[in-house]
Design an enzyme around this catalytic site. Structure first.
Site, PDB file in Angstrom:
ATOM      1  N   TRP A 146       0.804  -1.225   0.000  1.00  0.00           N
ATOM      2  CA  TRP A 146       0.000   0.000   0.000  1.00  0.00           C
ATOM      3  C   TRP A 146       0.831   1.267   0.000  1.00  0.00           C
ATOM      4  CZ3 TRP A 146      -2.789   2.659   4.492  1.00  0.00           C
ATOM      5  CH2 TRP A 146      -1.990   2.712   5.642  1.00  0.00           C
ATOM      6  N   ASP A 147       2.112   1.191   0.334  1.00  0.00           N
ATOM      7  CA  ASP A 147       2.951   2.378   0.232  1.00  0.00           C
ATOM      8  C   ASP A 147       2.936   2.924  -1.188  1.00  0.00           C
ATOM      9  OD1 ASP A 147       5.263   2.563   2.771  1.00  0.00           O
ATOM     10  OD2 ASP A 147       3.882   0.899   2.645  1.00  0.00           O
ATOM     11  N   GLU A 171      -1.684  -1.702  12.721  1.00  0.00           N
ATOM     12  CA  GLU A 171      -1.369  -3.130  12.781  1.00  0.00           C
ATOM     13  C   GLU A 171      -1.190  -3.662  14.208  1.00  0.00           C
ATOM     14  OE1 GLU A 171       0.724  -3.677   8.409  1.00  0.00           O
ATOM     15  OE2 GLU A 171       1.945  -3.053  10.131  1.00  0.00           O
ATOM     16  N   LYS A 211      -0.680   2.258  16.258  1.00  0.00           N
ATOM     17  CA  LYS A 211       0.657   2.148  15.678  1.00  0.00           C
ATOM     18  C   LYS A 211       0.978   3.299  14.739  1.00  0.00           C
ATOM     19  CE  LYS A 211       3.546  -0.679  12.658  1.00  0.00           C
ATOM     20  NZ  LYS A 211       3.641  -1.891  11.809  1.00  0.00           N
ATOM     21  N   GLN A 212       0.024   3.673  13.877  1.00  0.00           N
ATOM     22  CA  GLN A 212       0.319   4.620  12.804  1.00  0.00           C
ATOM     23  C   GLN A 212      -0.961   5.272  12.325  1.00  0.00           C
ATOM     24  OE1 GLN A 212       1.824   1.321  10.312  1.00  0.00           O
ATOM     25  NE2 GLN A 212       0.456   2.078   8.730  1.00  0.00           N
TER      26      GLN A 212
END
Length: 730
Positions: free
Chosen positions: A340-341, A470, A538-539
């Site tokens: 997905w980056d 995640e 996480k992000q």
């Protein structure tokens, strides 16, 4: 120009015996020219305060932070033993990774001298060239390394010795190489010498999946001489080493001969420089502001462009990995996989500037659709399930099963990239003839087979997923996953209407009745069903709904989402997270809060070559992080169904921000944002049916027709670019 006495190689045109349809051939060549390469030495001139040139007096001790050179097909770390070729992998799940190809071009130079020598190193992002200079009062020795930008099968380096004094002593440069014709990923065998050069060949050892063919590799190289000497009668000498890498024997020879022709004309490096110059002239970001920011932006763009093929590239492109093309062997940088980056973090920066390169990225997803269809079938579902980590086939290659099984938001991320391309280009042929619709419709079919109807809530649920955060798994109704699924369904429905294709009614029903978790009391989006406020994240996850998803919500909800999750996001999480918070705060005109997040991003830059690392501890190199903050945060650019919106919010330390080469509906536009004024100029038309455009300012009711070569200016406020007429297809 004469051949160097240490090696003589001739070219025969009958070539090698064809060893398969997936071949790679490498040839190395050396020529000596006593009077050329002035331009090569010039690459170091004036680089002291040039934000495009990253300079150092020593190299990083950790090779992960070394400069890289690549051209979308071939890449390497400077002074690394490994070459990588886009799309060449070895190993099956869970070991699939970019194949190690031994590099005969890893050559370091040194001089035994009684004079004190100084070293300097630089990466020139403007020319895609790495330079090492050894200098003393008597002479300079310069080494250049580059992967040719337009001739993607060529990689080269040169050694230039230039006498600075009247001394008549010979100057000898020693060359050291650690090259060994071995690879853990190839069953290399020694073949007969080819015209005095050494030759090995072999195949990768293990296919990605059972029905995937092995990759063949053929390599030809002459031994690197132990030293080069500038004779007593010469003032300057240049030795040029040329390697040709291709997938077929014929293409390798063609590229090799083209390289020789360029060397003969003294144009090998200048043609490479010209190709990079064209890229930067077409599109660029110029900031009147802090020097570190300017360097960071050039670094981001350079590493992204290095991972992309040249303009007009006729071959197949096999996607972008987070660590770039120069990395990805087993155990590093996600092993060179695509996920997905590419679609969520890197792609929006590409499509806004280079729609033809964005098309090449999407073509990779089209080519791997068959693997995605198999992934869905394995889950007992319809349509296509794109892999969390992808290599050549589109089958799942993630080493850990849970990510491939549960992080299904990747499907929506892929669809969003196709949506952005369509909104910016209206390229109907790509969707009706070239496979774009096949991907968009297969993703829609997947969502409709993946959802479950909840009788109590009277809406559709997506259960048992891992969200972008995640730290969580086996959860129900990830708000980002459900929202991106809804967006991709709505896009499929709208696109079908444009293409005059009928779609199942269930698509519309699922899109309309998809559950999007929302807390009515606190007016924010819980990350998933049962999420408890304050649980660490996480992000970037929920904040992605604002950008790049542009999911509709009020400023109050947007603010609440940012405030809720900013304080509980892991400070050791991925660096791109902070750029997403920065974009959100800029959207709300909270410039100082945005700058706090920008500073977090900067802590992940490693010197001296501006390598972004995914985490603050220096692990997980990435090829972008800061770019979205400027390209979509400071400008307020948003790609929507009918408009290209802008709404700038620049910090005080930035005087002006100039974005050159924004592509919209067949026009190239240049935006210059100042604190009190915006200037927009239509610089060219590149589409066959480019409509007339205008800049509209809804707040003040002003409208400015855009005419090529006639910039328009107005006081800074939010606005949009749109068609001048009302003939919008849907």
């Amino acid at each position: 120009m004469s051949l160097a006495p240490v090696i003589q190689i001739s070219i025969r045109h009958d070539g090698f015996r064809n060893r398969g349809s997936c071949e790679l051939t490498l040839t190395l060549y050396l020529r000596h020219s006593p009077l050329s390469a002035e331009t090569a030495v010039a690459t170091m001139s004036g680089c002291g305060e040039d934000p495009r040139v990253f300079s150092a007096l020593s190299l990083p001790s950790d090779s992960r932070y070394s400069a890289t050179v690549a051209n979308g097909y071939l890449g390497t770390r400077i002074y690394g033993d490994v070459l990588h070729v886009n799309g060449t992998y070895n190993g099956a799940v869970p070991d699939c990774h970019r194949a190690i190809i031994p590099s005969p071009v890893n050559v370091r130079m040194s001089v035994a001298s009684e004079e004190p020598l100084t070293d300097s190193f630089s990466l020139n992002t403007q020319t895609g060239t790495f330079t090492h200079i050894l200098q003393c009062p008597e002479y300079t020795v310069t080494q250049q390394i580059f992967a040719h930008r337009s001739h993607t099968h060529l990689i080269a380096f040169s050694i230039i010795i230039k006498r600075l004094s009247a001394s008549s002593q010979p100057i000898t440069v020693s060359l050291q190489t650690s090259f060994k014709p071995e690879s853990p990923d190839l069953n290399l065998q020694r073949g007969p010498d080819f015209q005095g050069a050494q030759y090995i060949y072999g195949q990768t050892l293990i296919p990605e999946v059972e029905d995937c063919s092995l990759k063949s590799v053929h390599m030809i190289w002459p031994p690197v001489p132990p030293s080069l000497t500038l004779s007593t009668s010469e003032r300057q000498g240049s030795w040029e080493f040329l390697a040709s890498v291709a997938e077929t024997q014929e293409e390798a020879e063609e590229s090799f001969l083209a390289g020789l022709s360029l060397i003969g004309a003294g144009e090998l490096w200048t043609s490479h420089e010209k190709a990079w110059e064209e890229l930067w002239e077409r599109s660029c970001i110029d900031v009147e502001g802090p020097f570190p920011l300017r360097q960071a932006l050039y670094g981001c763009l350079y590493y992204i462009l290095s991972s992309l093929p040249p303009l007009g590239f006729p071959g197949l492109f096999n996607g972008i990995s987070p660590g770039g093309l120069s990395n990805g062997q087993q155990g590093e940088d996600y092993w060179g996989h695509v996920f997905w980056d590419q679609d969520t973090w890197i792609y929006p920066n590409i499509v806004l500037f280079y729609p033809e390169l964005a098309r090449a990225v999407l073509a990779y997803r089209i080519r791997t659709l068959s693997g995605a269809l198999k992934n869905a079938t394995k889950q007992g579902l319809s349509g296509a399930k794109f892999p969390w980590e992808s290599a050549m086939t589109g089958c799942e290659v993630c080493p850990e099963e849970i990510y491939g099984a549960e992080e299904v938001h990747i499907n929506g991320d892929v669809s969003l990239a196709f949506q952005q391309y369509f909104y910016l280009t209206q390229d109907l042929d790509f969707f009706s003839k070239d496979g774009g619709w096949d991907v968009v419709s297969a993703i829609a079919a997947y969502w409709c087979s993946r959802v479950q109807w909840n009788e109590e809530e009277q809406c559709y649920h997506i259960k048992g997923v891992m969200p972008p955060d995640e730290y969580q798994c086996h959860i129900d109704n990830s708000v980002y996953t459900n929202a991106v699924a809804q967006v991709s369904l709505n896009f499929a429905i709208d696109l079908a209407d444009v293409l005059q294709v009928s779609v199942p009614e269930v698509w519309k029903e699922v899109a309309q009745k998809m559950k999007i978790p929302f807390d009515l009391e606190k007016k924010y989006h819980p990350e998933f069903d049962g999420y408890e406020a304050g649980v660490p994240v996480k992000q970037a996850d929920v904040v992605l709904m604002g950008f790049p998803l542009t999911y509709p919500m009020s400023p109050e909800v947007r603010r609440n989402d940012l405030e809720m999750y900013e304080s509980i996001t892991d400070p050791e999480g991925p660096a791109m997270t902070w750029s997403m918070f920065a974009v959100g705060w800029l959207e709300l005109k909270e410039v100082q809060k945005a700058q706090d997040q920008v500073q977090k991003c900067f802590s992940n830059i490693t010197e001296p070559f501006k390598i972004w690392t995914e985490t603050a501890d220096g692990s997980g190199a990435h090829i972008q992080s800061q770019l979205p903050t400027v390209l979509f945060g400071y400008t307020g650019f948003r790609i929507t169904k009918r408009y290209l919106n802008f709404d700038p919010a620049c910090p005080e330390e930035i005087g002006t921000l100039k974005i050159t080469g924004v592509c919209y509906l067949g026009s190239k536009l240049t935006f210059t944002f100042a604190h009190d004024k915006i200037t927009i100029e239509q610089t060219s038309l590149f589409g066959p049916r480019s409509p007339a455009l205008e800049a509209v300012l809804p707040g003040s009711g002003q409208c400015f027709p855009l005419v090529r070569g006639k910039p328009v200016s107005f006081a800074t406020e939010a606005g949009r670019i749109q068609r001048s007429s009302s003939c919008w297809p849907f």
